[in-house]
Design an enzyme around this catalytic site. Structure first.
Site, short mmCIF file in Angstrom:
data_model
loop_
_atom_site.label_atom_id
_atom_site.label_comp_id
_atom_site.label_asym_id
_atom_site.label_seq_id
_atom_site.Cartn_x
_atom_site.Cartn_y
_atom_site.Cartn_z
N LYS A 1 -15.52 -8.19 5.50
CA LYS A 1 -14.40 -9.02 5.95
C LYS A 1 -14.17 -8.82 7.45
O LYS A 1 -14.43 -7.76 7.98
CB LYS A 1 -13.12 -8.59 5.23
CG LYS A 1 -13.06 -8.90 3.76
CD LYS A 1 -11.70 -8.44 3.24
CE LYS A 1 -11.68 -8.28 1.74
NZ LYS A 1 -10.47 -7.59 1.27
N HIS B 1 0.84 -1.21 0.00
CA HIS B 1 0.00 0.00 0.00
C HIS B 1 0.87 1.26 0.00
O HIS B 1 0.61 2.21 -0.73
CB HIS B 1 -0.90 0.04 1.25
CG HIS B 1 -1.95 -1.04 1.28
ND1 HIS B 1 -2.14 -1.87 2.35
CD2 HIS B 1 -2.88 -1.41 0.35
CE1 HIS B 1 -3.14 -2.70 2.10
NE2 HIS B 1 -3.60 -2.46 0.89
N ARG C 1 -1.14 -6.79 -8.12
CA ARG C 1 -0.03 -7.69 -7.81
C ARG C 1 0.09 -8.82 -8.81
O ARG C 1 1.16 -9.41 -8.97
CB ARG C 1 -0.22 -8.32 -6.42
CG ARG C 1 -0.11 -7.34 -5.28
CD ARG C 1 -0.66 -7.92 -4.01
NE ARG C 1 -2.09 -8.21 -4.17
CZ ARG C 1 -2.92 -8.47 -3.17
NH1 ARG C 1 -2.46 -8.51 -1.94
NH2 ARG C 1 -4.19 -8.70 -3.39
N SER D 1 -2.76 -7.86 3.12
CA SER D 1 -3.16 -7.61 4.51
C SER D 1 -3.67 -8.90 5.16
O SER D 1 -3.38 -9.18 6.32
CB SER D 1 -4.25 -6.55 4.58
OG SER D 1 -3.80 -5.33 4.06
O1 PNS Z 1 -8.41 -3.42 0.25
P1 PNS Z 1 -9.60 -4.06 -0.43
O2 PNS Z 1 -10.31 -4.96 0.55
O3 PNS Z 1 -9.24 -4.75 -1.70
O4 PNS Z 1 -10.60 -2.84 -0.79
C1 PNS Z 1 -11.84 -3.11 -1.45
C2 PNS Z 1 -12.65 -1.84 -1.66
C3 PNS Z 1 -12.96 -1.19 -0.32
C4 PNS Z 1 -11.85 -0.86 -2.51
C5 PNS Z 1 -13.93 -2.28 -2.40
O5 PNS Z 1 -14.54 -3.31 -1.71
C6 PNS Z 1 -14.92 -1.15 -2.60
O6 PNS Z 1 -14.74 -0.32 -3.47
N1 PNS Z 1 -15.98 -1.13 -1.76
C7 PNS Z 1 -16.97 -0.06 -1.74
C8 PNS Z 1 -18.37 -0.56 -2.15
C9 PNS Z 1 -18.58 -0.44 -3.66
O7 PNS Z 1 -18.41 0.62 -4.24
N2 PNS Z 1 -18.95 -1.58 -4.26
C10 PNS Z 1 -19.18 -1.68 -5.69
C11 PNS Z 1 -17.87 -2.00 -6.42
S1 PNS Z 1 -18.10 -2.11 -8.15
#
Ligand code: PNS
Length: 156
Positions: A41, A17, A90, A127
């Site tokens: 999660k 990150h 990644r 993470s």
């Molecule tokens: O670090 P992560 O867990 O990969 O982050 C995921 C995150 C928070 C970026 C993703 O889950 C997200 O954008 N969630 C917000 C809800 C949302 O907009 N959902 C529709 C996605 S198309």
């Protein structure tokens, strides 16, 4: 380039990150590191702790600030006036997963996603694995920034 949002769960933030924050700060006028606080999660760190860690990590960058969001990421981007989402990649598996979200986010509001390939030395860090290894007594000092490592040790 314009204002970008780098979203994630950051539970906890890793060296991967931090690398993306560093490179996004150089590429965009302004970067908001946005921690999602309503994901399903299982969490180790609560939102306040994640914000504290991110604030510490982003302190050296004048054009980076930290935020939190609930609900749709694209709504947060719109509210912040950010036209770009930055994501680190990644692997091809990340790409497959992220591409669908990028398409959906673009289709919903026109906000584009820009992918930064992670540096090879961070390509295996996540993470989730950091948490599991730390919980089981493994050494994670080389996977996370030192401030995050200190908090992990305190928590576990
Ligand atoms: O670090 P992560 O867990 O990969 O982050 C995921 C995150 C928070 C970026 C993703 O889950 C997200 O954008 N969630 C917000 C809800 C949302 O907009 N959902 C529709 C996605 S198309």
């Amino acid at each position: 380039m314009a204002k970008a949002v780098f979203p994630g769960t950051f539970d906890p933030p890793t060296n991967g990150h931090l690398d993306i924050i560093d490179r996004a700060a150089a590429a965009f006028t302004e970067v908001i590191v946005a921690a999602g606080v309503n994901q399903s999660k299982s969490r180790l760190f609560d939102p306040d702790e994640r914000i504290a860690m991110l604030t510490e990590l982003t302190e050296p960058y004048a054009n980076v600030r930290v935020g939190t969001f609930e609900g749709l990421l694209v709504d947060y981007c719109r509210a912040e006036g950010a036209g770009v989402i930055v994501k680190g990649l990644r692997s091809a598996a990340d790409y497959d997963y992220e591409l669908q979200m990028a398409h959906l986010n673009q289709a919903m509001t026109g906000v584009d996603t820009m992918f930064l390939p992670t540096r090879p030395e961070n390509a295996f860090i996540s993470s989730s694995w950091v948490k599991e290894i730390a919980r089981l007594g493994g050494e994670v000092a080389s996977f996370v920034p030192s401030g995050v490592y200190a908090r992990l040790q305190k928590k576990l």
